[in-house]
Every structure is written in C-alpha cells, then in structure tokens.
Design an enzyme around this catalytic site. Structure first.
Site, PDB file in Angstrom:
ATOM      1  N   HIS B 189       0.898  -1.154   0.000  1.00  0.00           N
ATOM      2  CA  HIS B 189       0.000   0.000   0.000  1.00  0.00           C
ATOM      3  C   HIS B 189       0.938   1.206   0.000  1.00  0.00           C
ATOM      4  CE1 HIS B 189      -3.345   2.651   1.353  1.00  0.00           C
ATOM      5  NE2 HIS B 189      -2.371   3.278   1.968  1.00  0.00           N
ATOM      6  N   ASP B 315     -10.872  -2.723  -5.580  1.00  0.00           N
ATOM      7  CA  ASP B 315     -10.627  -2.365  -4.180  1.00  0.00           C
ATOM      8  C   ASP B 315     -11.942  -2.357  -3.397  1.00  0.00           C
ATOM      9  OD1 ASP B 315      -9.214  -1.839  -1.929  1.00  0.00           O
ATOM     10  OD2 ASP B 315      -8.925   0.295  -2.316  1.00  0.00           O
ATOM     11  N   PHE B 333     -12.793   4.511   5.846  1.00  0.00           N
ATOM     12  CA  PHE B 333     -12.373   4.555   4.448  1.00  0.00           C
ATOM     13  C   PHE B 333     -12.957   3.354   3.705  1.00  0.00           C
ATOM     14  CE2 PHE B 333      -8.888   6.783   6.653  1.00  0.00           C
ATOM     15  CZ  PHE B 333      -8.718   7.901   5.849  1.00  0.00           C
ATOM     16  N   GLY B 334     -13.206   3.520   2.400  1.00  0.00           N
ATOM     17  CA  GLY B 334     -13.531   2.349   1.594  1.00  0.00           C
ATOM     18  C   GLY B 334     -14.827   2.462   0.833  1.00  0.00           C
TER      19      GLY B 334
END
Lengths: 328, 447
Positions: B189, B315, B333-334
């Site tokens: 990452h 993702d 997040f996400g």
C-alpha cells in the site's frame, strides 16, 4: 664456500606469524603444517599419558568476552596437555565495553607477561585490536561474525582424517545462518585455499551481501544446494545475533532449511554431516541425522578441536624467540 | 452435479475481445467441458450445432471474465459486512470470474490454517474463482515477516498487509529478499503512514475549505521511490496497489524502464472521480488513498492507456451504514466496487480515453499475468471464464440492487453505459440478469 661452512638449516618453523587471527591470508602450506602437527596430537590424546612439555613455563590466558563452554574448555585442555599454565578469564559482556576499555584490559594483561592470549569477543575485529596492543601471541577464538580460525582448522582435520585424503575437489555445502556465522567465513576461506568447492545454502536474508565475491556458489534451495555435496556443514541459527526477523518462524525454517533425511537425499549417498555446535535440534538439523554415526562427524569435530588447538599453541610459541625482547 | 454430461456451448455472433491476441472482431467461441475449445472470427459453427448449445450473442462483447486482484470480504470475522458467498455473487453480477481477497479479516490471514479455511469456504461457495493473499507481516503489524514459504506453498497468491503500508524499510527489504526464494509477489500500500497521519482526504484547497486534515500526494511517490531502491537492492517482485498520482506513475514508469520487476494497479474511482467528490462531506467517497486532484486523475487514465498501470482492481471494501453515516473525520475509508468496475471503466472507453482492448486488458489479462493465473484470455485450452456484456445499454448506478451486502458506493446515481448480460465461469453461466440465474442462489444467500 663449502657445504660444510653453511649453517645448518633450521627446521622449518611450524607457523610464520606471531598471531592466529584468521584463516584469510594464510596459505596452503601454513594450513597443512598445522593439520599435520594436529594429527600427531590426535594420536597422542588417545594415549593414557597425554602430558607434553612444549608449553612448560609458558602462560596461556583464555580471555573470553563472550560466553563459551566448549571452545574455552578445548583451549584449556590443549594448554594443560602441553604443560602450560592456563588462566581462564571470563569477562561479562555487560561489564566491559568496546574501545578504550578493551585496550585497557589488554594493557593490564600484557603487564602480567603472558605468552599466549586466546580471545573471544562479540565484536568483529576486537581480537585484532587487542593483538596490536600486546607483546604476546594472540589466538582468535571467535570475533563477532568475522572469523573463528581454529574451528575451520578442526573441521578440515576432521574431514581429512575421515576421508583419508585432502580437501581438493570436494564439494562442501555450508548451510544456514551464514550472515551471522564466523565459522562460515573461516571455513569459506579455508576450504577455498585447500581447493574445495564451496556452496552457501540459505535464504537470501541469511546471506551477507557480496558473498559470491568470495568464490562461493550461492543457493537458496536445499535440494539444489546439497546436490552431489560431499560435505554438509550445518550452522546454528544464531537468534542471539539477530536484530529483527530474518526468517519468519522456526517451523518454516526447519521445513525449508532444516537438514533431515529427505533433504539429505540430494547429497552424495556417503555425504558427511558437520555442525560446529551447539546444535538446535529441530531447527537447523533433525535429531536422527545429527546422531547418525555413519554420517555425522559432530562428535569427531569436538575431539579434533583439542588436537588442533594444541598444534596452534605449539606453533605460535615456537615462533617466539623472546617475545619480550622485541615487539615485531 | 458432478456427473454432468459433456457440456458444449457455442457463443456465436459475438464481438470477441481478447487482449492477449489484440483481437477485436466478430466471431464465435466454442466451449467444451469448461474450457475454450476454439475461438476466432473464422470459427466454423454451423455443422457442429447439433450437439452444442447455442447462444446468439447478437453482436455484443464477449471478453475474458474479469479478474479483480483486490477484494476485501468479511469472512472470517465480519460476515455482517460481506461473506465469501455474497462477494462471489457481487463479483459474478459485475462480470468478475476471479477475485483475490485481502488477508485483512478477523483473524488476519497470516497462518496456513486460516488460509486453508478461506480456500475451503470459497470452494464450498464455488460460484467463481476465489483466491487469497496472505499477510506480509505477522498480524500485519509491519514488524516480522509472516511464514512466506509455508503460506506460498499453501496457495497464497501474494503477500500484503492490505490497507496498511509496510513502513519499515528493513522489513520491506527482507520481505523482497526472502520472497525471491519462492518467486512470490510482495504487494505494498504505497503511502508513508507518518505523512498520512490523521489526514482524511487529499491535501489542498478543497481540504482547506472543508476544514479537513489533508494527505499529501507526495506520500505516495515517496514510498514508491523508496521501495524501488529496495527492489533494486534485494530483487523480488513488487506490486504497488492503487497508484493514484502523476508522480507515482512516473516513478513506476522509470523503474520499469530500468528493468525492475514492478507492477501496479489502480481502482476505478481514481480515474472516474477526483477530490471534488468529497465536497459536502460525502463519506461514501472517503477512500484510502484519497481521491486526488484532477491532474492526478488524468495521469491515472494516461497511465492505463500507455500501460504503465497494469491492472484495474475494484478495491471492493464493504462498509456498513453505521460506519459511513458519520462525520467525515470519523467515517471509515472504503467503497464497494465489484458491481460497478466494468461500467465505470467503460465510461473511459466511451469518452475515448481508453480503447476497449486497453480497458479489458487492465481488467483481465493484466491482473491475471501479475498473479500467474491462467485466465484473462480467449485462447484454445484456456478456462472458459467469460463475460458477455453490452457496452451501450444506459442505466444509473443503484446500490439497492447490488448483490454485495454493503451499499457504500461513491457512484450512486451515476449515469452509466454498459451492462453485464452473462457471466460464465468454467463454462457454466453464473450470472444472467434476465433470469437472475445465480443458479444456487437460495443456498448461497443462506450459507
């Protein structure tokens, strides 16, 4: 000028140097003479009366800055069997530091007029530093990850006696924690000098950079690394010298790099197994393999150790005319 | 089940899209026993039709099934977010026939037994191909490497700490070095965690106006440049997961030109959206790394077009409402993405930024090659993993129709063009919107 007028040729000295700090820099005849003399002591040590007088009146100090049982005992026995006076000094690693303190220790001991200092230290180069400051001979009994010359000599003697021949042309696989091993470095030099082919077998994280420049063939896989090997030298996984993780786990290490009968199949059917000790059974070597009397030389290595150290002590003392008269 | 007769199918009148052979032409594709028997514009179909099932593709696109190399599921540990079953269904609905799961489950997959659990559960679901990465470091703590050798032998396709960067340079060096023994992939990452700090969106004017803590774009390129030096030093195979900035893409292009073994991917939101998507504090567009500037967005598209970026991954990161309906700072997040990856990517084909084959390559062959998987091509003998889609059908993203358990899409309400008509895995239709096949759906949903 007649033959008669020539001074009688002095017997060739056993050794050319004042100190034995490492194998690097020695030449084949130097090593062969030491091994030949060791042979004499192997036989002598199997007699009832083991006492000699070559070191009579001489003082040997075992100066160990790092814990050791077998090497220190081996040197102590060697010194005593040669009739010398042996003093053991174990200096806790915590109570002494590098630099001036080490030199201070050397100067103090030097003032006591020893003839041979046998020194082990956790820092590479510390033994050489000490050798520069004293008048007597110094034997390196292991400095950091640099050299351990008497171990390499005893390994060579063990192989020579078992095979009844020299080391030329043998394929020697040194396996395991090479990055942290002084034994590996001394053996790489010695085996190379004696004409053996040396392989290093380890995961890349346990191989020091530039090892291939020392004339070593690098392998990351035991099967290819052991292929047709005559001699397999296993090294101890030196967790105490590891800062951080070099391998994921003991079980993975054992699975991939531990010597067991399965991996041993790749080597020659009569390949011999060595280990400088102390062994971690189930880490770098399987217990059964380690105890296999037909293939394992591990116990012989210990026996040869005393003889080799006797030869080294004798050799260094024989080079001393009067160490206190002049400082070479 | 099991004793099925030999299945033979012809897909005729298809626009065949094969990035491996750069084929974009009308033709037919023959499937027998789960593998591609023949494919091409000249494939002769009429004489053989008797014992084949025939599917008339009516000129629509037939491409390799998509390979999504970055999916987060909740199994084990967070099954309320996503199970392997729901993730498989979402994938099938999105034209994806292979997914690779991150190890960031609970517990973390850093042990052979856990990896085998995930593999077994995925096999039980059996809808699409499910693979898994394993943690690069124990517990993904970034300190000690995990059992790379044993996990590799147990089937881990690569090693990553998922959304956490491998920050310690020595750990990264050892990982790259040790992984060379097995030829396996180390996935980073690429962000320097210290620079990310408490940041929640891209640093810059928008963040300043919103009063949100920013993440500098440089955090990405700095990590990649560091890692490129380590890669040169140690050897190994390195994959930067989700590159999002112009500078990082340039650094990777340079490293590739130098011959380093590096690959990278990006995600659809990095070329379909920019940082403006988070104005109004839209937490559904809060992602890590953050959505970037417009210049960076264009650079990502350019990187895809010129091949610097090897793959598009969704993702897919399921987050429930509770973790998103929060003040921006506190929201997680996400975004989910399995079901929008294809149509959102097709937008870039429609507006001319990418060719159809470039897009399909990045969605199939690109990731398959990085991972060493056999899919991603329409070739004789290849697995019959296929997606049939109509690139032109218009619609609107409606998360309520997602098969994924979580609906946290940044594309809600977005007009799109492109629809999956059939997803075929190993010759078997695993998704068909007409009949909503998903053949064993009932069992799957309640699994």
């Amino acid at each position: 000028m007649t033959a008669q007028s020539l001074p009688q040729t002095a017997p060739e000295p056993l050794f050319r140097f004042r100190h034995l700090l490492g194998i690097e820099g020695l030449q084949r005849p130097d090593i062969e003479r030491l091994l030949d003399q060791s042979d004499v002591y192997v036989d002598a040590n199997r007699q009832g009366d083991k006492k000699h007088s070559n070191l009579r009146g001489r003082t040997l100090i075992n100066l160990f800055f790092e814990n050791s049982t077998r090497t220190r005992t081996s040197f102590e026995l060697a010194g005593k069997r040669l009739g010398g006076d042996v003093i053991n000094m174990s200096v806790g690693t915590s109570s002494i530091k590098k630099g001036e303190t080490l030199i201070d220790t050397a100067m103090t001991l030097n003032a006591m007029h020893p003839d041979v200092l046998v020194v082990r230290h956790a820092d590479s180069g510390a033994v050489q530093l000490l050798a520069e400051k004293v008048n007597c001979s110094v034997i390196n009994a292991g400095d950091g990850t640099h050299e351990h010359p008497t171990q390499a000599l005893l390994d060579a003697l063990t192989i020579r006696r078992r095979l009844g021949r020299g080391l030329e042309g043998l394929t020697v696989a040194i396996c395991g924690d090479i990055a942290h091993s002084r034994v590996a470095r001394s053996n790489i030099h010695l085996m190379g000098i004696m004409g053996a082919r040396v392989r290093a077998v380890a995961p890349p994280t346990l191989l020091p950079a530039g090892l291939d420049r020392l004339g070593v063939e690098i392998h990351h896989d035991m099967e290819t690394g052991l292929k047709n090997a005559d001699i397999i030298m296993m090294l101890r996984l030196q967790t105490e010298r590891m800062k951080g993780s070099f391998v994921p786990s003991i079980r993975e290490y054992y699975r991939l790099y531990g010597l067991d009968y399965e991996k041993l199949k790749a080597a020659k059917p009569d390949a011999l197994i060595m280990h400088p000790g102390p062994m971690n059974r189930g880490v770098e070597i399987d217990s059964e393999v380690a105890d296999d009397i037909d293939r394992s030389l591990i116990r012989e290595q210990v026996e040869m150790g005393v003889a080799v150290r006797m030869a080294c002590l004798e050799a260094l003392v024989s080079t001393q005319t009067d160490p206190w008269a002049k400082n070479q | 089940m099991g004793e099925e007769p030999v299945s033979k199918t012809i897909y005729k009148n298809a626009r065949l899209l094969d990035p491996a052979s750069e084929l974009d032409a009308m033709g037919a594709l023959l499937v027998e026993n789960g593998r591609i028997l023949d494919v091409g514009p000249g494939v002769f179909v009429d004489a053989m039709q008797d014992d084949f099932d025939i599917v008339d593709c009516a000129g629509k696109c037939l491409a390799p099934g998509l390979v999504d190399m970055r999916v987060t599921t909740g199994e084990p540990g967070n099954e309320h977010l996503e199970t392997l079953a729901t993730a498989s269904q979402a994938a099938a609905a999105g034209g994806v026939t292979t997914i690779v799961c991150l190890p960031n489950t609970d517990p973390i997959v850093d042990d052979v037994a856990l990896l085998e659990f995930v593999e077994r559960r995925a096999a039980e679901v059996g809808l699409i191909s499910v693979h898994s990465y394993a943690a690069a470091t124990k517990r993904t703590r970034g300190e000690e490497m995990s059992e790379i050798g044993l996990l590799h032998q147990a089937g881990a396709l690569g090693f990553t700490d998922g959304p956490k960067a491998i920050a310690n340079a020595l750990v990264m060096r050892r990982l790259l070095s040790y992984s060379t023994v097995f030829g396996t992939l180390v996935i980073q990452h690429p962000e320097i965690p210290d620079l990310v700090g408490e940041g929640v969106m891209s640093e810059g004017e928008t963040a300043t106006r919103l009063g949100l803590a920013g993440i500098p774009a440089a955090a990405e390129v700095m990590m990649i440049e560091r890692d490129m030096r380590l890669l040169a030093l140690s050897g190994g195979r390195y994959h930067a997961s989700r590159v999002t900035t112009a500078a990082a893409i340039e650094a990777i292009a340079k490293a590739k030109a130098e011959g380093l073994n590096v690959t990278c991917d990006t995600a659809p939101h990095y070329f379909a959206l920019n940082e403006d998507a988070v104005t109004d504090y839209r937490t559904f567009a809060k992602v890590s790394p953050p959505l970037r500037s417009e210049e960076d967005r264009r650079a990502v598209l350019q990187g895809l077009a010129d091949g610097t970026i090897d793959a598009i991954a969704s993702d897919h990161t399921p987050r429930d409402q509770d973790s998103k309906r929060l003040p921006f700072d506190q929201a997680e997040f996400g975004v989910v993405g399995l079901e929008t990856m294809l149509p959102v990517t097709l937008e870039s084909v429609h507006n001319g930024a990418l060719t159809m084959l470039q897009a399909i390559k990045a969605l199939s062959l690109g990731p398959a090659s990085i991972l060493g998987l056999p899919g991603g091509k329409l070739a004789k003998g290849a697995p019959a993993d296929l997606v049939l889609f109509d690139p032109d059908i218009a619609g609107v993203v409606d998360p309520s129709k997602f098969h994924a358990k979580c609906k946290n899409s940044p594309f809600e309400g977005k007009p799109i063009q492109g629809k999956v008509l059939k997803t075929i895995r190993g010759g078997r239709v695993v998704f068909d919107p007409e009949t909503e096949i998903a053949p064993e759906r009932g069992r799957l949903l309640h699994a």
